[in-house]
Design an enzyme around this catalytic site. Structure first.
Site, PDB file in Angstrom:
ATOM      1  N   ILE A   1      -5.152  12.118  50.889  1.00  0.00           N
ATOM      2  CA  ILE A   1      -5.663  13.433  50.510  1.00  0.00           C
ATOM      3  C   ILE A   1      -5.203  14.415  51.579  1.00  0.00           C
ATOM      4  CG2 ILE A   1      -7.708  14.815  49.984  1.00  0.00           C
ATOM      5  CD1 ILE A   1      -9.136  12.032  49.469  1.00  0.00           C
TER       6      ILE A   1
ATOM      7  N   GLU B   1      -5.242   4.430  53.581  1.00  0.00           N
ATOM      8  CA  GLU B   1      -5.861   3.277  54.230  1.00  0.00           C
ATOM      9  C   GLU B   1      -7.229   3.635  54.797  1.00  0.00           C
ATOM     10  OE1 GLU B   1      -2.766   4.602  54.520  1.00  0.00           O
ATOM     11  OE2 GLU B   1      -1.629   3.338  55.908  1.00  0.00           O
TER      12      GLU B   1
ATOM     13  N   CYS C   1      -4.352   5.195  61.457  1.00  0.00           N
ATOM     14  CA  CYS C   1      -4.854   4.173  60.528  1.00  0.00           C
ATOM     15  C   CYS C   1      -4.923   2.812  61.211  1.00  0.00           C
ATOM     16  CB  CYS C   1      -3.965   4.092  59.295  1.00  0.00           C
ATOM     17  SG  CYS C   1      -4.186   5.474  58.156  1.00  0.00           S
TER      18      CYS C   1
END
Length: 124
Positions: free
Chosen positions: A42, A54, A87
């Site tokens: 997003i 993730e 991430c």
């Protein structure tokens, strides 16, 4: 099981919001109880406020009670979706070094352990 996670990640990718990069990413994570959570990337005009697929999936899992992620699938088109450093650091909170990370792009699959992707991480 791997194929069903890839399918779920691809389904999640359909909801990606990426008007700036046009790089749509989907993820599916499995927790210690076998429950599956999905997420997509997003983006935001303020790039620092964007969220990767993730992390979206992991945060959904944790917010719903998961304590440990046992498998992660990330899928995209055009370029292999290697998890970014942010991430990987989030993964380090909820994955063990042997957690399987499966990356899929245009039918090509690469498999790693989390320890291979993040051999050195910040850990308290």
């Amino acid at each position: 099981m791997e194929e069903s996670l890839i399918i779920k990640a691809k389904e999640a990718r359909k909801h990606a919001y990426a008007p700036y990069s046009r790089y749509l990413v989907g993820a599916a994570v499995e927790d210690e109880n076998g429950k599956i959570y999905t997420g997509c990337n997003i983006e935001n005009g303020s790039y620092g406020a964007a969220m990767c697929a993730e992390r979206t999936a992991i945060f959904k899992a944790v917010s719903e009670g998961a304590e440990r992620i046992t498998k992660i699938v990330v899928t995209a088109e055009g370029a292999m979706p290697y998890p970014c450093g942010m991430c990987r650091q989030v993964m380090s909170e909820f994955c063990k070094v042997d957690t399987e990370v499966i990356l899929e792009c245009d039918g090509k699959i690469e498999k790693y352990t989390f320890g291979e992707l993040m051999p050195y991480r910040f850990k308290l």
